[in-house]
Design an enzyme around this catalytic site. Structure first.
Site, PDB file in Angstrom:
ATOM      1  N   PHE A 213      -8.184  -1.645   7.112  1.00  0.00           N
ATOM      2  CA  PHE A 213      -9.218  -1.860   6.038  1.00  0.00           C
ATOM      3  C   PHE A 213      -8.700  -2.525   4.880  1.00  0.00           C
ATOM      4  O   PHE A 213      -9.508  -3.288   4.313  1.00  0.00           O
ATOM      5  CB  PHE A 213     -10.006  -0.554   5.582  1.00  0.00           C
ATOM      6  CG  PHE A 213      -9.539   0.129   4.683  1.00  0.00           C
ATOM      7  CD1 PHE A 213      -8.579   1.283   4.872  1.00  0.00           C
ATOM      8  CD2 PHE A 213      -9.476  -0.210   3.322  1.00  0.00           C
ATOM      9  CE1 PHE A 213      -7.953   2.053   4.101  1.00  0.00           C
ATOM     10  CE2 PHE A 213      -8.887   0.478   2.203  1.00  0.00           C
ATOM     11  CZ  PHE A 213      -8.142   1.527   2.464  1.00  0.00           C
TER      12      PHE A 213
ATOM     13  N   LYS B  25     -10.098  -0.176  -3.071  1.00  0.00           N
ATOM     14  CA  LYS B  25      -9.929  -1.125  -1.917  1.00  0.00           C
ATOM     15  C   LYS B  25     -11.198  -0.921  -1.061  1.00  0.00           C
ATOM     16  O   LYS B  25     -11.726   0.332  -0.815  1.00  0.00           O
ATOM     17  CB  LYS B  25      -8.625  -0.834  -1.347  1.00  0.00           C
ATOM     18  CG  LYS B  25      -7.429  -0.930  -2.248  1.00  0.00           C
ATOM     19  CD  LYS B  25      -6.074  -0.388  -1.314  1.00  0.00           C
ATOM     20  CE  LYS B  25      -4.813  -0.758  -2.035  1.00  0.00           C
ATOM     21  NZ  LYS B  25      -3.701  -0.241  -1.370  1.00  0.00           N
TER      22      LYS B  25
ATOM     23  N   ASP C 226       0.968  -1.280  -0.120  1.00  0.00           N
ATOM     24  CA  ASP C 226       0.045   0.096   0.122  1.00  0.00           C
ATOM     25  C   ASP C 226       0.812   1.338   0.024  1.00  0.00           C
ATOM     26  O   ASP C 226       2.196   1.084   0.519  1.00  0.00           O
ATOM     27  CB  ASP C 226      -0.983  -0.021   1.374  1.00  0.00           C
ATOM     28  CG  ASP C 226      -1.450   1.103   1.445  1.00  0.00           C
ATOM     29  OD1 ASP C 226      -2.416   1.778   0.693  1.00  0.00           O
ATOM     30  OD2 ASP C 226      -1.281   2.031   2.633  1.00  0.00           O
TER      31      ASP C 226
ATOM     32  N   SER D 243       0.294  -3.250   4.493  1.00  0.00           N
ATOM     33  CA  SER D 243      -0.435  -1.907   4.694  1.00  0.00           C
ATOM     34  C   SER D 243      -0.617  -1.653   6.077  1.00  0.00           C
ATOM     35  O   SER D 243      -0.604  -2.257   6.990  1.00  0.00           O
ATOM     36  CB  SER D 243      -1.671  -2.014   4.085  1.00  0.00           C
ATOM     37  OG  SER D 243      -2.460  -0.909   4.132  1.00  0.00           O
TER      38      SER D 243
ATOM     39  N   ARG E 210      -8.248  13.062   5.724  1.00  0.00           N
ATOM     40  CA  ARG E 210      -7.964  11.544   5.162  1.00  0.00           C
ATOM     41  C   ARG E 210      -9.024  10.863   5.550  1.00  0.00           C
ATOM     42  O   ARG E 210      -9.144   9.731   4.618  1.00  0.00           O
ATOM     43  CB  ARG E 210      -6.520  11.161   6.110  1.00  0.00           C
ATOM     44  CG  ARG E 210      -6.355   9.757   6.106  1.00  0.00           C
ATOM     45  CD  ARG E 210      -5.488   9.223   4.699  1.00  0.00           C
ATOM     46  NE  ARG E 210      -5.151   7.900   4.787  1.00  0.00           N
ATOM     47  CZ  ARG E 210      -4.850   7.284   3.614  1.00  0.00           C
ATOM     48  NH1 ARG E 210      -4.944   7.578   2.484  1.00  0.00           N
ATOM     49  NH2 ARG E 210      -4.425   5.963   3.718  1.00  0.00           N
TER      50      ARG E 210
ATOM     51  N   ASN F  59      -2.821   0.190   6.808  1.00  0.00           N
ATOM     52  CA  ASN F  59      -4.345   0.686   6.944  1.00  0.00           C
ATOM     53  C   ASN F  59      -5.102  -0.811   7.124  1.00  0.00           C
ATOM     54  O   ASN F  59      -5.151  -1.642   6.374  1.00  0.00           O
ATOM     55  CB  ASN F  59      -4.814   1.284   5.651  1.00  0.00           C
ATOM     56  CG  ASN F  59      -4.079   2.577   5.503  1.00  0.00           C
ATOM     57  OD1 ASN F  59      -4.389   3.321   6.223  1.00  0.00           O
ATOM     58  ND2 ASN F  59      -3.401   2.817   4.446  1.00  0.00           N
TER      59      ASN F  59
ATOM     60  N   SER G  81      -1.977   0.750  -5.178  1.00  0.00           N
ATOM     61  CA  SER G  81      -2.935   1.520  -4.718  1.00  0.00           C
ATOM     62  C   SER G  81      -3.832   2.212  -5.303  1.00  0.00           C
ATOM     63  O   SER G  81      -4.305   1.909  -6.445  1.00  0.00           O
ATOM     64  CB  SER G  81      -1.862   3.001  -4.461  1.00  0.00           C
ATOM     65  OG  SER G  81      -2.412   4.217  -4.017  1.00  0.00           O
ATOM     66  N   ASN G  82      -4.902   2.705  -4.577  1.00  0.00           N
ATOM     67  CA  ASN G  82      -6.000   3.428  -5.093  1.00  0.00           C
ATOM     68  C   ASN G  82      -5.599   4.657  -6.169  1.00  0.00           C
ATOM     69  O   ASN G  82      -6.396   4.874  -7.175  1.00  0.00           O
ATOM     70  CB  ASN G  82      -7.042   4.222  -4.100  1.00  0.00           C
ATOM     71  CG  ASN G  82      -7.835   3.091  -3.008  1.00  0.00           C
ATOM     72  OD1 ASN G  82      -8.119   2.011  -3.626  1.00  0.00           O
ATOM     73  ND2 ASN G  82      -8.181   3.675  -2.040  1.00  0.00           N
TER      74      ASN G  82
HETATM   75  C1  2OP Z   1      -3.804   3.565  -0.945  1.00  0.00           C
HETATM   76  O1  2OP Z   1      -2.598   4.019  -1.176  1.00  0.00           O
HETATM   77  C2  2OP Z   1      -5.635   4.620   0.022  1.00  0.00           C
HETATM   78  O2  2OP Z   1      -3.670   4.187   1.194  1.00  0.00           O
HETATM   79  C3  2OP Z   1      -4.422   3.676   0.366  1.00  0.00           C
HETATM   80  O3  2OP Z   1      -4.427   2.948  -1.700  1.00  0.00           O
END
Ligand code: 2OP
Length: 223
Positions: free
Chosen positions: A177, A149, A8, A173, A39, A175, A116-117
């Protein structure tokens, strides 16, 4: 068996705290509160857009979340200053532990990808600017299938693009989620718990491994 690592980007490789520094110039002491609210809303917009199947680029979610945060906190930021803040997102620094860990992981034979998004061209420019683009085989973006994601389709897309199998492919990651999304889609998940106060969602999923920095990753993956 060669292990493939999907990193990520925002909050894992790239330190988004740099946005707070840029914000301080405009709004002073409210910068940290603003940056965190921004964020959260950015991610919420990506979740909603994904569920609605009404896609827009992650940079649009970021810009619209900036507008929302200004309104909800009653903070006035001029249009040209908002443009400058959006540019900041394109030149955030890499975490020091990413700079240290990535060359070792690459020379140890792991297949490294950024996942990544953010659209691939934005993410490539960001990693180039942060001096870490050279460690990655490729950048895989959820933009390629017009979703975000943690849609299971984006993790399947990563496996196709990287030609990795589920059990030798890890999502790395900060994150929760994202880690849960990858585990739910059949990948392994390494949670980078950068803050002691960070909480992993109390769901039925547990990270395959938890590390505090990326320099601990290689030994954690081999344990
Ligand atoms: C990403 O880089 C949003 O951190 C997430 O996809």
């Amino acid at each position: 068996m060669t292990i493939t690592l999907a990193f990520d980007v925002y909050g894992t490789l790239i330190d988004t705290a740099g946005i707070s520094t840029a914000l301080e110039k405009h709004i002073g002491s409210k910068a940290v509160q603003f940056s965190s609210a921004w964020r959260e809303k950015q991610l919420e917009y990506s979740f909603r857009r994904g569920l609605m199947q009404n896609y827009c680029k992650f940079s649009v979610c970021t810009r619209e979340a900036l507008e929302y945060t200004c309104q909800v906190l009653g903070i006035e930021i001029k249009a040209e200053e908002k443009d400058l803040l959006m540019q900041e997102y394109r030149k955030l620094p890499a975490f020091p532990d990413a700079q240290k860990a990535l060359p070792h992981l690459q020379s140890s034979g792991f297949r490294l990808y950024a996942f990544s998004n953010g659209p691939a061209e934005n993410v490539s420019a960001l990693l180039e600017n942060a001096g870490i683009a050279k460690y990655f085989n490729d950048v895989v973006s959820t933009d390629e299938i017009k979703s975000f994601k943690p849609n299971p389709a984006v993790y399947a897309h990563f496996l196709r693009r990287s030609r990795a199998g589920g059990n030798e492919a890890w999502l790395v990651s900060g994150n929760p989620f994202d880690v849960i999304g990858a585990l739910s889609a059949g990948m392994r998940g390494a949670w980078v718990k950068r803050m002691k106060s960070a909480v992993f969602d109390p769901w039925e999923f547990e990270p395959t491994v938890t590390v505090e920095t990326l320099t601990e990753l290689e030994s954690a993956l081999q344990s």
